[in-house]
Design a protein around this motif. Structure first.
Motif, PDB file in Angstrom:
ATOM      1  N   GLY A 135       0.857  -1.406  -0.182  1.00  0.00           N
ATOM      2  CA  GLY A 135       0.015   0.071  -0.151  1.00  0.00           C
ATOM      3  C   GLY A 135       0.728   1.307  -0.094  1.00  0.00           C
ATOM      4  O   GLY A 135       0.589   2.196  -0.748  1.00  0.00           O
ATOM      5  N   ARG A 136       2.023   1.227   0.942  1.00  0.00           N
ATOM      6  CA  ARG A 136       2.834   2.509   0.856  1.00  0.00           C
ATOM      7  C   ARG A 136       3.471   2.705  -0.550  1.00  0.00           C
ATOM      8  O   ARG A 136       3.690   3.906  -0.948  1.00  0.00           O
ATOM      9  CB  ARG A 136       3.734   2.303   1.978  1.00  0.00           C
ATOM     10  N   MET A 137       3.775   1.687  -1.255  1.00  0.00           N
ATOM     11  CA  MET A 137       4.658   1.642  -2.248  1.00  0.00           C
ATOM     12  C   MET A 137       3.492   2.173  -3.417  1.00  0.00           C
ATOM     13  O   MET A 137       4.066   2.714  -4.457  1.00  0.00           O
ATOM     14  CB  MET A 137       5.264   0.572  -2.668  1.00  0.00           C
ATOM     15  N   LEU A 138       2.382   1.865  -3.315  1.00  0.00           N
ATOM     16  CA  LEU A 138       1.364   2.219  -4.234  1.00  0.00           C
ATOM     17  C   LEU A 138       1.230   3.967  -4.209  1.00  0.00           C
ATOM     18  O   LEU A 138       1.083   4.705  -5.177  1.00  0.00           O
ATOM     19  CB  LEU A 138      -0.005   1.485  -4.207  1.00  0.00           C
ATOM     20  N   SER A 139       0.926   4.334  -3.004  1.00  0.00           N
ATOM     21  CA  SER A 139       0.541   5.779  -2.524  1.00  0.00           C
ATOM     22  C   SER A 139       1.893   6.486  -2.797  1.00  0.00           C
ATOM     23  O   SER A 139       1.698   7.489  -3.462  1.00  0.00           O
ATOM     24  CB  SER A 139      -0.030   5.525  -1.102  1.00  0.00           C
ATOM     25  N   ALA A 140       2.971   6.007  -2.469  1.00  0.00           N
ATOM     26  CA  ALA A 140       4.156   6.653  -2.837  1.00  0.00           C
ATOM     27  C   ALA A 140       4.649   7.110  -4.223  1.00  0.00           C
ATOM     28  O   ALA A 140       5.327   7.929  -4.666  1.00  0.00           O
ATOM     29  CB  ALA A 140       5.475   6.089  -2.276  1.00  0.00           C
ATOM     30  N   GLN A 141       3.815   6.465  -5.067  1.00  0.00           N
ATOM     31  CA  GLN A 141       4.144   6.632  -6.524  1.00  0.00           C
ATOM     32  C   GLN A 141       3.568   8.187  -7.093  1.00  0.00           C
ATOM     33  O   GLN A 141       3.865   8.585  -8.083  1.00  0.00           O
ATOM     34  CB  GLN A 141       3.535   5.677  -7.539  1.00  0.00           C
ATOM     35  N   PHE A 146       2.922   9.342 -11.149  1.00  0.00           N
ATOM     36  CA  PHE A 146       1.870   9.980 -11.940  1.00  0.00           C
ATOM     37  C   PHE A 146       1.536  11.153 -10.825  1.00  0.00           C
ATOM     38  O   PHE A 146       1.627  10.995  -9.910  1.00  0.00           O
ATOM     39  CB  PHE A 146       0.528   8.836 -11.805  1.00  0.00           C
ATOM     40  N   THR A 147       0.633  11.741 -11.479  1.00  0.00           N
ATOM     41  CA  THR A 147       0.195  13.219 -10.761  1.00  0.00           C
ATOM     42  C   THR A 147      -1.176  13.247 -11.154  1.00  0.00           C
ATOM     43  O   THR A 147      -1.854  12.775 -12.150  1.00  0.00           O
ATOM     44  CB  THR A 147       0.966  14.318 -11.230  1.00  0.00           C
ATOM     45  N   GLY A 152      -3.780   5.534 -14.167  1.00  0.00           N
ATOM     46  CA  GLY A 152      -3.413   4.739 -15.244  1.00  0.00           C
ATOM     47  C   GLY A 152      -2.082   4.356 -15.345  1.00  0.00           C
ATOM     48  O   GLY A 152      -1.522   3.405 -15.968  1.00  0.00           O
ATOM     49  N   GLU A 153      -1.345   5.296 -14.846  1.00  0.00           N
ATOM     50  CA  GLU A 153       0.113   5.077 -14.867  1.00  0.00           C
ATOM     51  C   GLU A 153       0.892   4.641 -13.432  1.00  0.00           C
ATOM     52  O   GLU A 153       1.833   4.371 -13.552  1.00  0.00           O
ATOM     53  CB  GLU A 153       0.628   6.651 -14.827  1.00  0.00           C
ATOM     54  N   ILE A 154       0.139   3.995 -12.757  1.00  0.00           N
ATOM     55  CA  ILE A 154       0.419   3.373 -11.633  1.00  0.00           C
ATOM     56  C   ILE A 154       1.159   2.300 -11.931  1.00  0.00           C
ATOM     57  O   ILE A 154       0.550   1.280 -12.600  1.00  0.00           O
ATOM     58  CB  ILE A 154      -0.846   3.208 -10.605  1.00  0.00           C
ATOM     59  N   GLN A 155       2.320   1.833 -11.353  1.00  0.00           N
ATOM     60  CA  GLN A 155       3.161   0.689 -11.475  1.00  0.00           C
ATOM     61  C   GLN A 155       2.458  -0.519 -10.655  1.00  0.00           C
ATOM     62  O   GLN A 155       2.275  -0.111  -9.406  1.00  0.00           O
ATOM     63  CB  GLN A 155       4.540   0.779 -11.490  1.00  0.00           C
TER      64      GLN A 155
END
Length: 360
Positions: A135-141, A146-147, A152-155
């Protein structure tokens, strides 16, 4: 040969820290490639050299060295291992790096976290911690990958945990936890890439004699458990896993083996102490139980002996009493004279006199 590896080992107060060595071993691309081949489905059809080529493909400006081993380093540079926010707990990852993988629409980006953990039950569910890391690695992106609303750019993120001392029932297992589509009402299909964004994988090492031992489980067991000398580890990596740059790992592997052997011996010593204490306790319990059992058996035996003796004595008394009465009737003698004639000891005569006085 002195290599980049010599300076990469973290030391604290002159001694190598366990966490630093574990992280150092996990930073080698060949080690990571074997983990990714087994645990990251995107690479299942790739060769180990291909996977190595997919790890951190973009060179980092100012971090490429001039020496041969540094221009194509065998280790990853890695992303920042620390994640902080103003409202959440600070997270420090063991190893976190980016990679690309072949996908349906060309290359896809991945962020992979590898963690080394000794205990599977550290006082909380380890799987929940791994999911939190995802979860932290997703939100840290946000802000880097992405901004605004460009979701759609989430890895996709992976958190892979290597547990070196799991409970027995989990030894030699690799388990994956993912997001999946379920059709509750009706049937519609969403492209997998839109929801398959996080994966937790738990690798639990075990003993060579255990079921399923082999492949990645054997490689990691050889690296982390201290059962082998450093040169043996390097030989196994080269012969069985085709490591092309195993020699560059030799000093780190040596540190790893020495540390693991120390932990193994300390564990053996504590285990023996605990085993002796438990052995004494169980021995005492068993001894008491056997003592009670033997005491009961002896008590029964002695009781039977005493019962038989008393039975015989009572039978003898009854017979003598009858003889005394018969002679008294025949001779007309008093009881004392009859008992003297029957040669009954003087000490026993009061007993018979008492019995003669009782009603028949």
């Amino acid at each position: 040969m002195e290599t980049q590896i010599a300076g990469s080992i973290a030391r604290m107060d002159g001694s190598t820290s366990q966490d630093a060595i574990f992280k150092d071993v996990l930073a080698y691309k060949e080690v990571l490639a074997h983990i990714m081949k087994t645990c990251v489905p995107e690479y299942k059809d790739c060769t180990i050299p291909q996977i190595i080529g997919y790890i951190e493909p973009n060179p980092q400006v100012g971090q490429v060295g001039l020496h041969p081993d540094e221009t194509n380093p065998p280790k990853i540079q890695g992303m920042s291992t620390e994640s902080t926010t103003t409202t959440e707990e600070r997270v420090v990852y063991d190893v976190r790096f980016s990679a690309v993988a072949p996908g349906e629409d060309g290359k896809i980006g991945l962020i992979i976290n590898i963690e080394a953990q000794s205990k599977y039950h550290p006082g909380y569910p380890l799987v929940k911690r791994a999911i939190y890391y995802c979860g932290r690695m997703l939100s840290a992106q946000y802000g880097s990958v992405f901004t605004q609303s460009h979701y759609g750019e989430i890895q996709k993120v992976y958190s892979i945990w290597i547990c070196t001392r799991p409970p027995k029932e989990r030894e030699n297992t690799i388990t994956s936890y993912t997001l999946q589509e379920r059709h509750l009402v009706g049937h519609v299909t969403e492209p997998v890439r839109n929801y398959d964004l996080m994966n937790v994988t738990m690798i639990c090492l075990g003993k060579p004699e255990g079921k399923h031992y082999g492949g990645l489980l054997r490689m990691l067991e050889v690296l982390f458990t201290g059962r082998y000398a450093a040169k043996e580890v390097i030989q196994i990596l080269e012969d069985e896993y085709e490591f092309a740059h195993a020699h560059t790992m030799e000093r780190t592997v040596s540190e790893m083996c020495n540390l693991s052997q120390g932990i193994f011996e300390e564990g053996m010593e504590k285990g023996m102490e605990k085993g002796i204490a438990q052995g004494i306790e169980r021995g005492m319990e068993k001894g008491i139980a056997q003592g009670i059992e033997k005491g009961i058996a002896q008590g029964i035996e002695r009781g039977m002996e005493k019962g038989i003796a008393q039975g015989i004595e009572r039978g003898t008394n009854r017979e003598r009493l009858q003889n005394i009465r018969s002679l008294m009737e025949t001779t007309g003698w008093p009881a004392e004279q009859v008992m003297t004639a029957m040669k009954i000891p003087a000490a026993d005569q009061p007993k018979y006199l008492k019995l003669l006085s009782l009603p028949q």
